[in-house]
Design a protein around this motif. Structure first.
Motif, PDB file in Angstrom:
ATOM      1  N   MET A  57      91.122  68.639 -26.340  1.00  0.00           N
ATOM      2  CA  MET A  57      90.767  67.732 -27.428  1.00  0.00           C
ATOM      3  C   MET A  57      91.979  66.888 -27.758  1.00  0.00           C
ATOM      4  O   MET A  57      93.045  67.407 -27.970  1.00  0.00           O
ATOM      5  N   ARG A  58      91.764  65.620 -27.748  1.00  0.00           N
ATOM      6  CA  ARG A  58      92.918  64.759 -27.925  1.00  0.00           C
ATOM      7  C   ARG A  58      92.470  63.380 -28.346  1.00  0.00           C
ATOM      8  O   ARG A  58      91.305  63.076 -28.392  1.00  0.00           O
ATOM      9  N   PHE A  59      93.456  62.551 -28.617  1.00  0.00           N
ATOM     10  CA  PHE A  59      93.210  61.183 -29.059  1.00  0.00           C
ATOM     11  C   PHE A  59      93.775  60.247 -28.023  1.00  0.00           C
ATOM     12  O   PHE A  59      94.889  60.412 -27.566  1.00  0.00           O
ATOM     13  N   ARG A  60      93.001  59.269 -27.604  1.00  0.00           N
ATOM     14  CA  ARG A  60      93.464  58.307 -26.606  1.00  0.00           C
ATOM     15  C   ARG A  60      93.378  56.888 -27.148  1.00  0.00           C
ATOM     16  O   ARG A  60      92.427  56.167 -26.892  1.00  0.00           O
ATOM     17  N   PRO A  61      94.381  56.462 -27.927  1.00  0.00           N
ATOM     18  CA  PRO A  61      94.405  55.063 -28.342  1.00  0.00           C
ATOM     19  C   PRO A  61      94.891  54.208 -27.187  1.00  0.00           C
ATOM     20  O   PRO A  61      95.380  54.715 -26.186  1.00  0.00           O
ATOM     21  N   ARG A  62      94.798  52.929 -27.336  1.00  0.00           N
ATOM     22  CA  ARG A  62      95.462  52.024 -26.409  1.00  0.00           C
ATOM     23  C   ARG A  62      96.791  51.616 -27.030  1.00  0.00           C
ATOM     24  O   ARG A  62      96.940  51.588 -28.236  1.00  0.00           O
ATOM     25  N   TYR A  63      97.727  51.272 -26.208  1.00  0.00           N
ATOM     26  CA  TYR A  63      99.051  50.931 -26.701  1.00  0.00           C
ATOM     27  C   TYR A  63      99.565  49.649 -26.069  1.00  0.00           C
ATOM     28  O   TYR A  63      99.156  49.264 -24.985  1.00  0.00           O
ATOM     29  N   ALA A  64     100.512  49.026 -26.740  1.00  0.00           N
ATOM     30  CA  ALA A  64     101.177  47.846 -26.190  1.00  0.00           C
ATOM     31  C   ALA A  64     102.090  48.258 -25.050  1.00  0.00           C
ATOM     32  O   ALA A  64     102.572  49.376 -25.001  1.00  0.00           O
ATOM     33  N   PRO A  65     102.345  47.361 -24.115  1.00  0.00           N
ATOM     34  CA  PRO A  65     103.229  47.691 -22.999  1.00  0.00           C
ATOM     35  C   PRO A  65     104.635  48.019 -23.481  1.00  0.00           C
ATOM     36  O   PRO A  65     105.146  47.423 -24.409  1.00  0.00           O
ATOM     37  N   SER A  66     105.259  48.991 -22.833  1.00  0.00           N
ATOM     38  CA  SER A  66     106.639  49.329 -23.133  1.00  0.00           C
ATOM     39  C   SER A  66     107.565  48.241 -22.630  1.00  0.00           C
ATOM     40  O   SER A  66     107.234  47.485 -21.724  1.00  0.00           O
ATOM     41  N   TYR A  95     111.791  69.680 -21.967  1.00  0.00           N
ATOM     42  CA  TYR A  95     111.022  69.410 -23.177  1.00  0.00           C
ATOM     43  C   TYR A  95     109.915  68.406 -22.869  1.00  0.00           C
ATOM     44  O   TYR A  95     110.102  67.487 -22.058  1.00  0.00           O
ATOM     45  N   VAL A  96     108.780  68.572 -23.541  1.00  0.00           N
ATOM     46  CA  VAL A  96     107.694  67.595 -23.488  1.00  0.00           C
ATOM     47  C   VAL A  96     107.098  67.443 -24.878  1.00  0.00           C
ATOM     48  O   VAL A  96     107.261  68.312 -25.746  1.00  0.00           O
ATOM     49  N   ARG A  97     106.394  66.354 -25.104  1.00  0.00           N
ATOM     50  CA  ARG A  97     105.649  66.168 -26.348  1.00  0.00           C
ATOM     51  C   ARG A  97     104.337  66.942 -26.233  1.00  0.00           C
ATOM     52  O   ARG A  97     103.653  66.857 -25.200  1.00  0.00           O
ATOM     53  N   ILE A  98     103.977  67.685 -27.280  1.00  0.00           N
ATOM     54  CA  ILE A  98     102.841  68.604 -27.195  1.00  0.00           C
ATOM     55  C   ILE A  98     101.609  68.126 -27.958  1.00  0.00           C
ATOM     56  O   ILE A  98     100.610  68.844 -28.039  1.00  0.00           O
ATOM     57  N   GLY A  99     101.656  66.912 -28.516  1.00  0.00           N
ATOM     58  CA  GLY A  99     100.461  66.322 -29.108  1.00  0.00           C
ATOM     59  C   GLY A  99      99.748  67.232 -30.087  1.00  0.00           C
ATOM     60  O   GLY A  99     100.358  67.813 -30.999  1.00  0.00           O
ATOM     61  N   SER A 100      98.447  67.413 -29.897  1.00  0.00           N
ATOM     62  CA  SER A 100      97.612  68.111 -30.871  1.00  0.00           C
ATOM     63  C   SER A 100      97.884  69.597 -30.989  1.00  0.00           C
ATOM     64  O   SER A 100      97.334  70.253 -31.884  1.00  0.00           O
ATOM     65  N   GLU A 101      98.737  70.156 -30.139  1.00  0.00           N
ATOM     66  CA  GLU A 101      99.160  71.536 -30.389  1.00  0.00           C
ATOM     67  C   GLU A 101      99.894  71.628 -31.727  1.00  0.00           C
ATOM     68  O   GLU A 101      99.995  72.712 -32.321  1.00  0.00           O
ATOM     69  N   THR A 102     100.381  70.498 -32.212  1.00  0.00           N
ATOM     70  CA  THR A 102     101.005  70.447 -33.538  1.00  0.00           C
ATOM     71  C   THR A 102     100.070  71.003 -34.602  1.00  0.00           C
ATOM     72  O   THR A 102     100.521  71.606 -35.599  1.00  0.00           O
ATOM     73  N   LYS A 103      98.781  70.822 -34.427  1.00  0.00           N
ATOM     74  CA  LYS A 103      97.800  71.289 -35.417  1.00  0.00           C
ATOM     75  C   LYS A 103      97.924  72.788 -35.669  1.00  0.00           C
ATOM     76  O   LYS A 103      97.718  73.256 -36.794  1.00  0.00           O
ATOM     77  N   GLY A 161      96.942  69.643 -26.121  1.00  0.00           N
ATOM     78  CA  GLY A 161      97.566  68.511 -26.786  1.00  0.00           C
ATOM     79  C   GLY A 161      97.728  67.338 -25.843  1.00  0.00           C
ATOM     80  O   GLY A 161      97.834  67.517 -24.629  1.00  0.00           O
ATOM     81  N   SER A 162      97.744  66.153 -26.423  1.00  0.00           N
ATOM     82  CA  SER A 162      97.961  64.947 -25.633  1.00  0.00           C
ATOM     83  C   SER A 162      98.573  63.876 -26.510  1.00  0.00           C
ATOM     84  O   SER A 162      98.120  63.630 -27.627  1.00  0.00           O
ATOM     85  N   LEU A 163      99.623  63.277 -26.012  1.00  0.00           N
ATOM     86  CA  LEU A 163     100.226  62.094 -26.587  1.00  0.00           C
ATOM     87  C   LEU A 163     100.465  61.159 -25.404  1.00  0.00           C
ATOM     88  O   LEU A 163     100.596  61.641 -24.276  1.00  0.00           O
ATOM     89  N   PRO A 164     100.496  59.851 -25.602  1.00  0.00           N
ATOM     90  CA  PRO A 164     100.693  58.966 -24.452  1.00  0.00           C
ATOM     91  C   PRO A 164     101.862  59.422 -23.578  1.00  0.00           C
ATOM     92  O   PRO A 164     103.002  59.478 -24.019  1.00  0.00           O
ATOM     93  N   GLY A 165     101.545  59.804 -22.342  1.00  0.00           N
ATOM     94  CA  GLY A 165     102.564  60.238 -21.400  1.00  0.00           C
ATOM     95  C   GLY A 165     102.646  61.730 -21.183  1.00  0.00           C
ATOM     96  O   GLY A 165     103.286  62.180 -20.225  1.00  0.00           O
ATOM     97  N   ASN A 196     103.404  65.545 -17.356  1.00  0.00           N
ATOM     98  CA  ASN A 196     104.057  64.329 -17.847  1.00  0.00           C
ATOM     99  C   ASN A 196     103.197  63.087 -17.592  1.00  0.00           C
ATOM    100  O   ASN A 196     103.696  62.021 -17.249  1.00  0.00           O
ATOM    101  N   THR A 197     101.891  63.248 -17.797  1.00  0.00           N
ATOM    102  CA  THR A 197     100.968  62.118 -17.814  1.00  0.00           C
ATOM    103  C   THR A 197      99.748  62.489 -18.631  1.00  0.00           C
ATOM    104  O   THR A 197      99.419  63.681 -18.753  1.00  0.00           O
ATOM    105  N   ASP A 198      99.091  61.493 -19.197  1.00  0.00           N
ATOM    106  CA  ASP A 198      97.811  61.705 -19.874  1.00  0.00           C
ATOM    107  C   ASP A 198      96.732  60.828 -19.236  1.00  0.00           C
ATOM    108  O   ASP A 198      95.667  60.636 -19.812  1.00  0.00           O
ATOM    109  N   ILE A 199      96.988  60.297 -18.055  1.00  0.00           N
ATOM    110  CA  ILE A 199      96.044  59.406 -17.391  1.00  0.00           C
ATOM    111  C   ILE A 199      94.871  60.225 -16.855  1.00  0.00           C
ATOM    112  O   ILE A 199      95.074  61.163 -16.069  1.00  0.00           O
ATOM    113  N   THR A 200      93.681  59.896 -17.284  1.00  0.00           N
ATOM    114  CA  THR A 200      92.515  60.687 -16.912  1.00  0.00           C
ATOM    115  C   THR A 200      92.136  60.478 -15.451  1.00  0.00           C
ATOM    116  O   THR A 200      92.464  59.456 -14.841  1.00  0.00           O
TER     117      THR A 200
END
Length: 388
Positions: free
Chosen positions: A1-10, A94-102, A329-333, A353-357
């Motif tokens: 379960m995660r959130f997939r917004p769109r983002y501006a280019p880095s 280290y990685v970002r853990i997204g919704s595991e924060t909940k 969890g999922s955060l962009p990347g 180290n990706t969230d690309i479906t």
């Protein structure tokens, strides 16, 4: 379960062709597992299943940790942590853990509940003003994703603001305001709807009850007692070293980019945290067995209600999928899965180290399903819902 917004280019955007080429995982025989006591046959089957998913989903780098007391363990790092330098993926990153924060946010809330400082059936309006129908929405309904509040991440204005600058910092109040533009989706308690709005509110409730910033509360009440020395609730876009680079296609034009240092304040109490393999291994059992809570409070937490996904229920900031208890969890990347199977006392942690479906499915769910299909076919991980 995660959130997939769109983002501006880095600012470090690479061309689609270049990054796609970099993300392709070579089809080679997998190296031996870094550690395994599960026997040659089972280890080989796990290696093969993971390698197949990695190839098909074009996952740059991944780490899988599986611990099964009495049977053995399997720790596997494969692929690259950085597609430019070809630095290998290792199990100390280290990685970002997204919704595991909940799981951390709700643990802090439940501690305050068991201390008598709040009640799960208290209306959120008692602590946070201005919530639509806040006099009828309870803290319990926020934690179990049954409030009916419109998810702020589904607001077009929120998308627009993110598209303009992925480095933008958001306050919790700014996040909630996007959702408050819309009527509530359904009456409180009527059904399940995964929404980050709920956790932003619970973060504000915790700050109201304690008079302290949420990151400090989680550090003192959750991370320190659990012995998690490599888990961080960031207040900016920094990520500790050593870390994996993260790759996403959540950009303005759908191109793949490095999102490692995008600001995570848009997720705050719902998804901003950072961790590593060994800390998540420890946390999986801690949160699933209630080591930081009393028995009554933990039983409240593990009251799982239907989500609409077969075999998966959601409790208070935690899910049960095929008997595996925890969260993904999922955060962009980045994507992660941290779960515990009480019947086997088994722990599974997955870091990507990706969230690309791939074919509309989250890569972390594909890996988790492949692993559990090999080692616990009667307890198959089945979370595949996107949080938006």
């Amino acid at each position: 379960m995660r959130f997939r917004p769109r983002y501006a280019p880095s600012r470090r955007l690479l061309s689609v062709a270049a990054l796609l080429a970099a993300l392709v995982v070579p089809v080679t025989a997998p190296p031996p597992a870094a550690a395994s006591g599960l026997g040659d046959d089972l280890t080989a089957r796990l290696d093969q299943a993971i390698a197949q998913v990695q190839r098909e989903a074009k996952i740059p780098g991944l780490v899988v940790g599986l611990w099964m007391p009495g049977k053995g363990e399997y720790v596997r790092s494969t692929g690259v942590a950085d597609t430019s330098t070809r630095q290998p993926m290792t199990d100390d990153l280290y990685v970002r853990i997204g919704s595991e924060t909940k799981t951390f946010t709700v643990t802090a809330l439940l501690q305050l509940v068991q201390e008598g400082r709040a009640g799960l059936d208290d209306p959120v309006a008692r602590y946070v003003p201005g919530v639509p129908d806040g006099g009828h929405i309870t803290l319990r309904q926020l934690a179990e994703m049954r409030s009916g509040l419109f998810p702020y991440t589904s607001d077009a204005g929120f998308d627009h603001d993110l598209l303009s600058d992925p480095d933008r910092r958001f306050t919790p109040q700014e996040l909630l305001a996007y959702g408050y533009r819309h009527p509530n989706v359904f009456p409180p308690g009527e059904r399940f709807q995964y929404s980050n709005s709920n956790l932003i509110l619970l973060g504000l409730v915790i700050e109201k009850l304690t008079g302290r910033p949420l990151d400090e509360v989680i550090q003192q009440r959750v991370l320190n007692p659990a012995g998690l020395r490599h888990t961080v609730f960031p207040t900016d876009a920094a990520i500790p070293d050593p870390h994996a680079q993260g790759y996403t296609d959540q950009t303005l034009d759908g191109q793949i980019t490095n999102s490692t240092h995008w600001d995570p304040t848009w997720a705050w109490a719902a998804g901003a945290m950072i961790s590593n393999l060994q800390d998540l291994r420890r946390w999986a059992k801690t949160v699933a067995t209630g080591e930081l809570l009393d028995a009554h409070t933990q039983s409240e937490r593990l009251t799982f209600l239907p989500t609409g996904v077969p075999g998966t229920g959601y409790g208070l900031g935690i899910f049960d999928s095929g008997g595996w208890i925890g969260h993904n969890g999922s955060l962009p990347g980045y994507e992660t899965v941290t779960v515990y199977l009480p019947s086997e006392q088994a722990t599974l942690v997955i870091l990507l180290n990706t969230d690309i479906t791939y074919q509309g499915q989250e890569p972390s769910s594909l890996v988790a399903r492949a692993v559990t299909g090999v080692v616990t076919p009667d307890h198959l991980y089945g979370v595949s819902v996107r949080g938006r």
